[in-house]
Structure formats: C-alpha cells, structure tokens
Design a protein around this motif. Structure first.
Motif, PDB file in Angstrom:
ATOM      1  N   ILE A 142     -41.646  41.004 106.605  1.00  0.00           N
ATOM      2  CA  ILE A 142     -40.278  40.504 106.662  1.00  0.00           C
ATOM      3  C   ILE A 142     -40.199  39.452 107.758  1.00  0.00           C
ATOM      4  CG2 ILE A 142     -37.867  41.146 107.120  1.00  0.00           C
ATOM      5  CD1 ILE A 142     -38.581  43.987 106.130  1.00  0.00           C
ATOM      6  N   ASN A 149     -39.313  31.808 107.779  1.00  0.00           N
ATOM      7  CA  ASN A 149     -39.532  31.922 106.331  1.00  0.00           C
ATOM      8  C   ASN A 149     -40.689  31.051 105.857  1.00  0.00           C
ATOM      9  OD1 ASN A 149     -37.362  33.626 106.097  1.00  0.00           O
ATOM     10  ND2 ASN A 149     -35.945  32.088 105.302  1.00  0.00           N
ATOM     11  N   ASP A 179     -45.336  40.624  95.397  1.00  0.00           N
ATOM     12  CA  ASP A 179     -43.987  40.089  95.223  1.00  0.00           C
ATOM     13  C   ASP A 179     -43.629  39.202  96.407  1.00  0.00           C
ATOM     14  OD1 ASP A 179     -41.543  39.727  94.001  1.00  0.00           O
ATOM     15  OD2 ASP A 179     -41.082  41.853  93.836  1.00  0.00           O
ATOM     16  N   SER A 180     -42.685  38.304  96.177  1.00  0.00           N
ATOM     17  CA  SER A 180     -42.140  37.503  97.257  1.00  0.00           C
ATOM     18  C   SER A 180     -40.695  37.222  96.917  1.00  0.00           C
ATOM     19  CB  SER A 180     -42.931  36.201  97.394  1.00  0.00           C
ATOM     20  OG  SER A 180     -42.429  35.466  98.488  1.00  0.00           O
ATOM     21  N   MET A 181     -39.808  37.418  97.877  1.00  0.00           N
ATOM     22  CA  MET A 181     -38.374  37.322  97.577  1.00  0.00           C
ATOM     23  C   MET A 181     -37.620  36.678  98.731  1.00  0.00           C
ATOM     24  SD  MET A 181     -37.923  41.271  96.405  1.00  0.00           S
ATOM     25  CE  MET A 181     -38.966  41.861  97.708  1.00  0.00           C
ATOM     26  N   PHE A 182     -36.442  36.166  98.385  1.00  0.00           N
ATOM     27  CA  PHE A 182     -35.470  35.778  99.403  1.00  0.00           C
ATOM     28  C   PHE A 182     -34.419  36.869  99.436  1.00  0.00           C
ATOM     29  CE2 PHE A 182     -36.179  30.984  99.443  1.00  0.00           C
ATOM     30  CZ  PHE A 182     -36.490  30.969 100.793  1.00  0.00           C
ATOM     31  N   VAL A 183     -34.247  37.517 100.557  1.00  0.00           N
ATOM     32  CA  VAL A 183     -33.208  38.537 100.652  1.00  0.00           C
ATOM     33  C   VAL A 183     -31.984  37.918 101.321  1.00  0.00           C
ATOM     34  CG1 VAL A 183     -32.608  40.800 101.546  1.00  0.00           C
ATOM     35  CG2 VAL A 183     -34.944  40.331 100.828  1.00  0.00           C
ATOM     36  N   ILE A 191     -33.677  35.691 104.172  1.00  0.00           N
ATOM     37  CA  ILE A 191     -34.921  36.084 104.844  1.00  0.00           C
ATOM     38  C   ILE A 191     -36.011  36.211 103.788  1.00  0.00           C
ATOM     39  CG2 ILE A 191     -36.049  38.142 105.798  1.00  0.00           C
ATOM     40  CD1 ILE A 191     -34.798  36.901 108.036  1.00  0.00           C
ATOM     41  N   ARG A 192     -37.158  35.606 104.084  1.00  0.00           N
ATOM     42  CA  ARG A 192     -38.255  35.681 103.137  1.00  0.00           C
ATOM     43  C   ARG A 192     -39.034  36.987 103.341  1.00  0.00           C
ATOM     44  NH1 ARG A 192     -40.378  31.370  99.650  1.00  0.00           N
ATOM     45  NH2 ARG A 192     -42.110  32.341  98.599  1.00  0.00           N
ATOM     46  N   VAL A 193     -39.403  37.599 102.231  1.00  0.00           N
ATOM     47  CA  VAL A 193     -40.116  38.878 102.272  1.00  0.00           C
ATOM     48  C   VAL A 193     -41.313  38.802 101.327  1.00  0.00           C
ATOM     49  CG1 VAL A 193     -39.925  41.300 101.616  1.00  0.00           C
ATOM     50  CG2 VAL A 193     -38.061  40.233 102.870  1.00  0.00           C
TER      51      VAL A 193
ATOM     52  N   GLY B 182     -32.250  28.553 109.009  1.00  0.00           N
ATOM     53  CA  GLY B 182     -33.583  28.587 108.421  1.00  0.00           C
ATOM     54  C   GLY B 182     -33.601  28.105 106.987  1.00  0.00           C
ATOM     55  N   LYS B 184     -33.979  25.360 104.176  1.00  0.00           N
ATOM     56  CA  LYS B 184     -34.618  24.063 103.990  1.00  0.00           C
ATOM     57  C   LYS B 184     -33.715  23.106 103.235  1.00  0.00           C
ATOM     58  CE  LYS B 184     -39.375  25.611 103.840  1.00  0.00           C
ATOM     59  NZ  LYS B 184     -40.667  25.397 103.204  1.00  0.00           N
ATOM     60  N   VAL B 316     -38.045  31.272  94.087  1.00  0.00           N
ATOM     61  CA  VAL B 316     -38.172  32.562  94.742  1.00  0.00           C
ATOM     62  C   VAL B 316     -37.084  33.515  94.251  1.00  0.00           C
ATOM     63  CG1 VAL B 316     -38.372  33.736  96.944  1.00  0.00           C
ATOM     64  CG2 VAL B 316     -39.039  31.343  96.736  1.00  0.00           C
ATOM     65  N   VAL B 317     -37.527  34.661  93.834  1.00  0.00           N
ATOM     66  CA  VAL B 317     -36.621  35.695  93.352  1.00  0.00           C
ATOM     67  C   VAL B 317     -35.619  36.044  94.454  1.00  0.00           C
ATOM     68  CG1 VAL B 317     -36.515  38.098  92.589  1.00  0.00           C
ATOM     69  CG2 VAL B 317     -38.419  36.640  91.879  1.00  0.00           C
ATOM     70  N   ARG B 318     -34.365  36.243  94.049  1.00  0.00           N
ATOM     71  CA  ARG B 318     -33.343  36.619  95.020  1.00  0.00           C
ATOM     72  C   ARG B 318     -33.226  38.130  95.070  1.00  0.00           C
ATOM     73  NH1 ARG B 318     -31.405  31.913  97.625  1.00  0.00           N
ATOM     74  NH2 ARG B 318     -32.828  30.457  96.629  1.00  0.00           N
ATOM     75  N   ALA B 319     -33.032  38.658  96.251  1.00  0.00           N
ATOM     76  CA  ALA B 319     -32.941  40.107  96.390  1.00  0.00           C
ATOM     77  C   ALA B 319     -31.860  40.464  97.396  1.00  0.00           C
ATOM     78  CB  ALA B 319     -34.283  40.670  96.836  1.00  0.00           C
ATOM     79  N   VAL B 320     -31.515  41.734  97.392  1.00  0.00           N
ATOM     80  CA  VAL B 320     -30.557  42.230  98.378  1.00  0.00           C
ATOM     81  C   VAL B 320     -31.190  43.431  99.075  1.00  0.00           C
ATOM     82  CG1 VAL B 320     -28.457  41.473  97.240  1.00  0.00           C
ATOM     83  CG2 VAL B 320     -29.496  43.639  96.600  1.00  0.00           C
ATOM     84  N   ALA B 321     -30.698  43.740 100.236  1.00  0.00           N
ATOM     85  CA  ALA B 321     -31.258  44.871 100.968  1.00  0.00           C
ATOM     86  C   ALA B 321     -30.163  45.816 101.407  1.00  0.00           C
ATOM     87  CB  ALA B 321     -32.029  44.375 102.180  1.00  0.00           C
ATOM     88  N   ALA B 325     -33.781  47.697 107.722  1.00  0.00           N
ATOM     89  CA  ALA B 325     -35.129  47.144 107.891  1.00  0.00           C
ATOM     90  C   ALA B 325     -35.089  45.649 108.209  1.00  0.00           C
ATOM     91  CB  ALA B 325     -35.961  47.386 106.639  1.00  0.00           C
ATOM     92  N   LEU B 326     -34.137  44.928 107.617  1.00  0.00           N
ATOM     93  CA  LEU B 326     -34.118  43.485 107.806  1.00  0.00           C
ATOM     94  C   LEU B 326     -33.302  43.036 109.002  1.00  0.00           C
ATOM     95  CD1 LEU B 326     -34.742  43.829 104.622  1.00  0.00           C
ATOM     96  CD2 LEU B 326     -34.360  41.388 104.651  1.00  0.00           C
TER      97      LEU B 326
END
Lengths: 378, 339
Positions: A142, A149, A179-183, A191-193, B182, B184, B316-321, B325-326
């Motif tokens: 993370i 990122n 996997d690689s994702m933008f959270v 945040i890149r993961v 952060g 781009k 890039v795949v979008r995700a949620v948390a 942890a983040l």
C-alpha cells in the motif's frame, strides 16, 4: 470491464454515508434536499433498473435495485430527520467475515481481507499480509501516500515488461503480481495498491543480518550470496536491470535455501535502445549504489553486480563503504567479491553467471558440498 | 494562473468576432510571416518562466495550482508539432476545444481541468523549436493557442524535438494535483515524426535559459516526467510517415500502449478526451466512444485509436477500502531520494 451497474452496486455495498451514494446534500431547505435526492435517484435508476440492463446483468440488477430502493427510502428519512450525515451500517455483512481488526479492500471483481497493521515497512509502501476470497495468502503493498503511487505503478509496468516467456525456471522465484488497484480515499485522493502471492517462512537478508549482528559465518554467507547472484542473473534473463539489489530485496528460505526475489519497483528495462536511468535511490541503502548511478549513467548488469557485492560485504559483517572484509573471510572469496565492487564498472566482471561459476568452484574447494541449515530463532 | 472558467459561449463569440473583423484565428503566425513580429510571443517563451520558490524547485516553471473556484485542479498539457504537414493541428484543436473541455468535465469527471498548450519544432534547425503557454482554467488557453507560431513550410525531416516537451514536463512544471493529492496530470505530444534522442546542454540553455552539465536522454526525461504525468504520444497516421515502421517502433519502445496511432488527426480532441475518460474510469473503448457521443466512421477511428489502451496495465481498477489498513499511517523511517 466494469459496467455502470457494477460500479453502482459497489457504491451501495460499500457506502459508509448516504453521500457516498447520492452525493453531498447540505442545504437548510428540506424540500429542496428531497428534490435533489430524488433527482440523483432517478439518474442512477437509469443504470441499474433491471429493465435497462443487458440479459447477463439482469440477476445482479434485481438485487442491486432492491438494495438501492431500500437505501433511497432510508436516505429520505434521514434528510427529513436531519441525520443524512450520520454513518450508515455497511450492507455487505454477507460474504467474507473479516475479523474486527482486519481491513477489506474491494474492487468490482475482487476482494481482499488484509491485516490492518503493517507487516513490514517498505521504502515507499507499507506491506500488509492478507488473503484473497479463495483464501490464497497474499501480501499487499500500500503506497505510503499518494505521491508514492508512481513507484507501485512502475513496478506493475516492469512486471508486464519483463520477458518471462519460456523462463519458468527463474520466474518461480519472483512473487506473482495478482492485482493492482487505485483505492479511493475521498477528497479526490487515490492510493495505489499492488497485490502479490505470499509464501511463508522466507526471510530477507536484512532480517538475517539483524540476527547475526557481527556478520554471518562465511559458509552461510556463501550459499546466500549464490542466491543474490542468482537475482542478478534472473534480472538479466528477463531483460532488465534490477536497480535496487539491496538486502531487503533478496529473501531466502532458511531450510530449503530457495530464494525469493522482490523489489522490482526501481527496475529499468535493459533492452537495446532504452537508455533509462535510475531516478531514485533508497536512502538507507545509499552506500549500495555505484558511482555511475549518481553520474546519471545508464545502469547495466554490472550495476546490479556492484550492489550484489556490497550485499556480500554486509552479510559477512565487513565495511560496506571501504570494502574491507573480516579476517575470517577466505582470501579467494574476498577477491571475487572485490571485483564486483570496483568503482570503475569496466573492471567489474562481465556477467553474474561467470561470477557464480567461479564462486561456486571456490567454495566447493574450500568446504565441499555441505548443506548448512540457517539457524533463525523465532 | 488558473482562475476563471471555461465558457463555450465566450469562446464561440470571440471567434465569431475575429471572423467578422477578418482576423485570422492564428494572426500571430500571419504577423510573423509578414515580418511584423520576429520572436516567440512573450506569453509562450520558455525563457520567461520564473521559479516561484528556489528552495523547492531547481528550475523556472509553469504552475497548475488549486484555487477557491477550482479546488481540485488536474493539469492537461497538449504539445503539438507545428512544422510541415502537422500545421493544421492547432486549428483543429482550436475548433474543438470546447467539446474537449465538456467531455473532460462532464464524462471523465475531472471538475477542474487546467489546460496548457504548447508547440515543438526541430531544435536543430527551426527558429521556434519550443513554445509553451500557461495552465488555464478558462478561455485564455484558446488565446495562447492563437499566439503560437506555426512554422509550416518545411516538413519531412523525420526528427522533431519532442524531448523538449518532456524536459518541460520533467523539470519545469509544478502541480497541486501531484503535490497535494499525488494525482498525475495528462500530458500529450502529437506529431508525425520521430523524436531526437536527447536534449543537449546547448538546447537547455537556448530554450529554457538554464545551464546544465550534461545532455539528457529522452528516456531519462520520460522516467522523471512520468512520475507526475500520464504521458501519451499521439502519432498522426495521416502525416508524412504513415508506414515508417522504424519511427513507429521507436515510439512504441518509449511509450508501449501509450503510443496512440490516430488515423485521422482532425479527431485529436476526441482521442484526447477519450484517453482521459478511459484513464479516469477504467472504461472500455466502446463505452468511452459512446459517452463522448460519437457514431459512424468517427466513432470507429477514435475507438481504434483507444483500443490498445483499453485492457492495458495503464487502466487501473478502482477499489474501495473498509478498515484502517490504508489510513493508519505511522511516522515513516524509510524513504527514497531523487538522484
């Protein structure tokens, strides 16, 4: 590819506040707020109503739409009772059961449960252990903050660019990128993961050296350095310069002696016609970088060899800056490492493979082919 | 920079009034050609850039900053080749700018884009190899586009100094999007030729007014620039070198899937908007083309340009948390430094 239905479904299942689904609604006029909510509701219905989606998505749409209507009714009540800002209970209690201290990272297609506390601190990321939905162990990098990122992005790019075809024998020693994702963090910050397969019981050379603060027995350092050289050879075979061959980035299994090669975020392509420089150096390993890197020269296989040489000095408990070895280290061994850490790159050996062969000959002559399990107190 | 708001209406009326007064959209070029002006217009002169804070930045630069009106700025820079057969591109850009803005704001969901336009030529022989505007949130960039000198004529050299644009991206930009979030920005170069392999010490001095010890290769400039920019090269297949595999391969080696071939360069705005929409939302090419509202042959050309990018690692795949942890960042002991 993600459809609008999937995105909205995701939004609904993960929403912490009504605003996460319906947007911010803040005026003092309740009637106007309700109109705004209604407008957003109507807009989103167009994407998720079971009559408006493809055949394949009908099932999902039925479920999502029902949840959505429920949430809309709740939001309406909330607006009327001035509790729109109050957190709502997550509706995704079904599925994976995450322990209270765990975190969940979910994209539209995959979900990971990870430990909330970091397992290790990387140079620009925190590393958390976790599992996929199928229970496969993973480690999740993370980015420490959004400005970091880029390193994780570069790492993905390098994984994709490395020429792994027909190189199964070396690829097996590199963790698989799954996997690689933008959270989304809110406030338009992401945040890149990166997610990798995790194998248990491997330890980094840094960890090992911490346990042997005065340096390792040359017989232990010997087999470990053969793995380090293996990493330089692996990089070369994959058409790259690793670029950060430091003790954090080589892991070994104390019993099987198998290596695990990590840290490909600084890597540059070494194909013909590419002239990429290393643009960053890791602060705590600054002494590992050869002069050519700071002189903005194009890094080569010999750059990796230099760093591998520094790692051997470190393992043996030598002086990494001045290239001095402890007296207990056999001369023949010293000579081989010494050539790798020549300041002038033209004086270094041409290939890691050649160094590995010479080195192997030397240690077999010194000690024969004896196996020494590495003692690692828990 | 960066105040104001893009207004399609103002754009249209300014243009109409120029038309009715018989002023060319690119009247500065007309002035240069007729000898009434001989230098790069001041607003586009890279030597006129300033360094707002030498303790933070090594070189003079252009800034893209947030403002009250535009709190979530995201910079978009577009550099095109102004020589030879590519001379019509600025005119196309000018005509289609409003639509580009609409798509970026409404579809891609970037609420506060700031657009900078610039031009590259050939530093080895052109009189005006590098011209660069400001990051603007409103019609001003249309105005700067009009001040760009179109070298026209010439053509057919096979090499252009695109690396000057990457030098600019790497060393002469500061953006709040990146520094604060952060995030781009988007940086596009467009042309039909191959890049010179480096920027020389002499060029850095002549173009940017800075003194450097050594030349910089295009690869290293890109590596640095890509830290804060998503960079794409748009190759005009309808330019001078439609089939030159050597040129294509050179770009492909540098950019991978971010080397975008456009069959009809008059569709450059649609392609740029499509790329941004695709990158922001990780949608496939069909969805993007549909969202922009394209159909028929136009849709096909734009879609074909975008296909290599869809399904690539750039998206890039979008995700949620959920959980901490983040967000439970501790004080970090480790870090990296720029070399």
């Amino acid at each position: 590819m993600t459809t609008a239905l999937e995105v909205i479904s995701e939004k609904i299942t993960t929403a912490k506040r009504f605003a996460d689904v319906f947007g911010e609604i803040r005026s003092d006029d309740v009637a106007q707020n309700l109109r705004k909510l209604r407008k957003q509701y109507v807009y989103m219905v167009k994407f998720i109503h079971p009559d408006h989606v493809s055949k394949e998505e009908k099932m999902l749409a039925n479920r999502v739409f029902a949840n959505f209507v429920g949430l809309y009714e709740q939001a309406k009540d909330a607006l009327e009772n001035d509790s729109y800002e109050i957190p709502i209970l997550p509706s995704n209690a079904q599925g994976m059961s995450a322990a209270a201290q765990d975190s969940v990272i979910a994209s539209s297609s995959r979900k990971y449960v990870v430990k909330s506390t970091a397992w290790a601190e990387g140079d620009f990321s925190d590393i958390h252990l976790g599992k996929t939905e199928d229970g496969i162990p993973v480690f999740v990098k993370i980015a420490a903050d959004p400005t970091m990122n880029q390193y994780l992005e570069h790492e993905v790019l390098m994984y994709m660019s490395m020429d792994t075809s027909s190189k199964k024998n070396v690829v097996q020693y590199i963790p698989k990128l799954v996997d690689s994702m933008f959270v989304d963090l809110g406030g338009n910050r992401q945040i890149r993961v990166n997610v990798f397969t995790y194998q248990e019981d491997y330890v980094s050379l840094t960890k090992i050296r911490e346990i042997y603060p005065n340096g390792l027995d040359p017989r232990d350092a010997a087999w470990i350095w053969r793995r380090v050289l293996g990493q330089t050879i692996t990089a070369k075979m994959l058409g790259v310069v690793h670029g950060a061959m430091v003790p954090d980035h080589t892991l070994v299994h104390p019993i099987t002696h198998d290596p695990l090669y990590i840290g490909w975020a600084h890597t540059v392509l070494s194909f013909k016609d590419t002239h990429a420089h290393l643009t960053t150096c890791i602060d705590r390993w600054k002494n590992w970088y050869p002069k050519e890197v700071f002189d903005h020269k194009v890094p080569t296989h010999k750059t990796d060899l230099y760093m591998a040489g520094k790692t051997m000095l470190y393992l043996l408990g030598g002086d990494v800056v001045h290239n001095h070895f402890p007296k207990t280290v056999p001369q023949q061994m010293q000579r081989i490492v010494q050539r790798c850490v020549e300041v002038n790159s033209s004086k270094r050996p041409e290939s890691g493979y050649e160094v590995l062969q010479q080195f192997t000959d030397v240690i077999y002559k010194l000690w024969g082919k004896t196996y020494r399990p590495l003692v690692m107190p828990r | 920079m960066g105040g104001g708001k893009w207004d399609t209406g103002i754009y249209g009326s300014a243009r109409a009034s120029r038309r009715s007064s018989g002023i060319d959209d690119f009247d500065y070029t007309v002035k240069v050609r007729s000898g009434k002006a001989s230098k790069v217009n001041e607003v586009l002169d890279a030597k006129k850039m300033v360094n707002p804070d030498s303790s933070r930045y090594p070189f003079p630069l252009r800034e893209s900053r947030d403002s009250e009106e535009h709190p979530l700025s995201v910079p978009v820079a577009i550099f095109f080749d102004v020589t030879g057969s590519m001379g019509q591109i600025p005119r196309v850009l000018q005509e289609k700018l409003p639509k580009l803005m609409d798509v970026i704001i409404d579809k891609a969901g970037l609420s506060d884009p700031q657009v900078l336009v610039g031009a590259v030529g050939d530093a080895t022989c052109d009189r005006y190899p590098f011209q660069v505007g400001q990051f603007e949130s409103d019609n001003s960039f249309d105005e700067q586009l009009r001040q760009i000198i179109l070298e026209g004529g010439g053509g057919g050299q096979t090499f252009e100094s695109y690396a000057l644009a990457y030098h600019f991206a790497a060393h002469h930009t500061a953006t709040d999007a990146y520094e604060k979030r952060g995030k781009k920005g988007y940086f596009f170069t467009m042309g039909d030729e191959a890049p010179w392999p480096k920027v020389t010490v002499e060029e850095m001095s002549e173009v940017f007014g800075i003194s450097a010890k050594e030349d910089e290769t295009i690869e290293s400039l890109l590596a640095i620039a890509q830290e804060k920019w998503n960079i794409f090269h748009l190759f005009a297949v309808d330019g001078s070198f439609p089939d030159d595999k050597r040129i294509h391969n050179r770009w492909r080696t540098l950019f991978g899937e971010r080397f975008i071939m456009i069959k009809d360069s008059s569709l450059v705005c649609e392609v740029i908007a499509g790329i941004i929409h695709m990158m922001e939302n990780a949608y496939d090419a069909d969805r993007v083309v549909r969202d922009i509202g394209l159909s028929g042959k136009t849709a096909t050309v734009v879609k074909n340009a975008l296909v290599p990018l869809s399904n690539s690692t750039s998206l890039v795949v979008r995700a949620v948390a959920e959980g901490v942890a983040l967000t439970n960042n501790r004080a970090r002991k480790r870090g990296v430094s720029r070399i």
